[in-house]
Design an enzyme around this catalytic site. Sequence first.
Site, PDB file in Angstrom:
ATOM      1  N   HIS A  83       0.261  -2.787   8.753  1.00  0.00           N
ATOM      2  CA  HIS A  83       2.268  -3.065   9.215  1.00  0.00           C
ATOM      3  C   HIS A  83       2.616  -1.970  10.537  1.00  0.00           C
ATOM      4  O   HIS A  83       2.176  -0.790  11.514  1.00  0.00           O
ATOM      5  CB  HIS A  83       2.488  -1.930   7.910  1.00  0.00           C
ATOM      6  CG  HIS A  83       1.761  -2.489   6.495  1.00  0.00           C
ATOM      7  ND1 HIS A  83       2.796  -3.451   5.956  1.00  0.00           N
ATOM      8  CD2 HIS A  83       1.574  -2.684   5.849  1.00  0.00           C
ATOM      9  CE1 HIS A  83       2.115  -4.316   4.851  1.00  0.00           C
ATOM     10  NE2 HIS A  83       1.487  -3.782   4.622  1.00  0.00           N
TER      11      HIS A  83
ATOM     12  N   HIS B 232       1.193  -1.256  -0.180  1.00  0.00           N
ATOM     13  CA  HIS B 232       0.038   0.234  -0.084  1.00  0.00           C
ATOM     14  C   HIS B 232       1.073   0.762  -0.042  1.00  0.00           C
ATOM     15  O   HIS B 232       0.712   2.763  -0.479  1.00  0.00           O
ATOM     16  CB  HIS B 232      -0.448   0.022   0.915  1.00  0.00           C
ATOM     17  CG  HIS B 232      -2.585  -0.730   1.551  1.00  0.00           C
ATOM     18  ND1 HIS B 232      -2.335  -2.033   1.049  1.00  0.00           N
ATOM     19  CD2 HIS B 232      -3.524  -0.550   0.855  1.00  0.00           C
ATOM     20  CE1 HIS B 232      -4.105  -2.084   0.988  1.00  0.00           C
ATOM     21  NE2 HIS B 232      -3.749  -1.377   1.277  1.00  0.00           N
TER      22      HIS B 232
END
Length: 447
Positions: A261, A214
Amino acid sequence: MASEALHKFVCLCRYLQDPCHVARFQQFCGVRGTFPKKTAEADAKLAVNGACVGQCQEDRAANGDSAHGLAGQRLRKSLNAAGNDEQDESPADFLNGPSGQEAERDSKGRVKPLRRNSLTGEVGQEFIIENKFLFYLFTIGTELGNEMFFIVFFPFLMWNVDPYVSRQLIVVWAWVLFFGQSTKDLIRWTRPASPPVIKVEVFYNTEYSMPSTHAMTGTAMPFCLFMLTCSRWEYPFMIGLSAALFWSVLVCISRVYMGMHSVLEVIIGFLYSVLILAVLHPMLADIDMFYLSHSYAPLVVLLVHVGFSLVAFSLDSWSTSRGDTAQALATAAGAALACRLNHQLGLQPDPPEEALPLTLPLIDGALLTRSIMRLLVGVAVLLAVRAAMKVVAIPLACKIFGVPSDDVRKARQHAQVELAYRFIVYGTVAYCCAFLVPLLFSFLGLS
């Protein structure tokens, strides 16, 4: 000196990888978990990445690193101390969120992740959102890096703004995803441990996490768009740069907020995409010209994109990440073949160089109406094509490769079936987007 610098770098990476940073940022943004109560003994044994503190201490002692300790443990202590100061609770209670009257008060504010896990169908655990503005902001931010956003973004750019820019962006998007997803399957780091991290999103939770793809697409796309358009279109330089920077930062921060993350994975994703963009951007014009005019381009496009999809499929067992990689490469291949056909037939010609830079048109009601109509009609056609091809693709691939088609999920776990499915469906969708839909616009008077 070199070994000491390397040691400090490793310690910094461990520190940035600590999931407690993610948990602390989520707490700062008003996200609270509803984790089950844990015993004090279990809390005492929980280390930075979900392993046991005792084992970590043994590993550090074996490596001669016991004097330094883990920075994440110091952060965990400060995190728990902050929870005790604010709520006068135990560390477990702090991670669990409110209790008693507060829990009763906030029970109606509990929500679950918006989408199920793409592989297991897991719904995810409830959590409490105290700051709805940040929740919606970072939800939008994470969608700016999702494949579904680009399925709408690229057609809009191709149909309403500049096909030249769209063609080159698709090339960058496909290869950034390929390198990012393939690196994930090589490194094989798991997602941040939960607890302490709250999984605001679980859709990609079963994929590996290093680096953040992303962050990669959320960085490569806006900055590539800015670099391709700043000399091609007339608009204020600082506005374009600021928009690209805001897009990138929003996507990167949203991945930490969502609990998907660590800080390190987002930073590596950002830097990795910058490196890929630095290599690809000078070659984009040559790649585009090769795709449009070289006689061997169709063969090269198919061989390269199918070949690298096979490479991605060979890196790990069946997962959604390799399917997404094949989907991106299939989209790029279909778009390249369709744009070549447009070029050969003289459709959608690029403006001559003497006409550059292009002037932004006056945005009025007629222009907005025409653009919206193109988007609605075009996306409706693409969705219909995708639905039709999905019905055909799996049975056809199963028949070709001799795989039972009774259970679609199990059938798609075969690499050859999944690869054929992705290229048949999304290659066709991209081909229609770049070639057939513009012809439909001409027929309907929407050109």
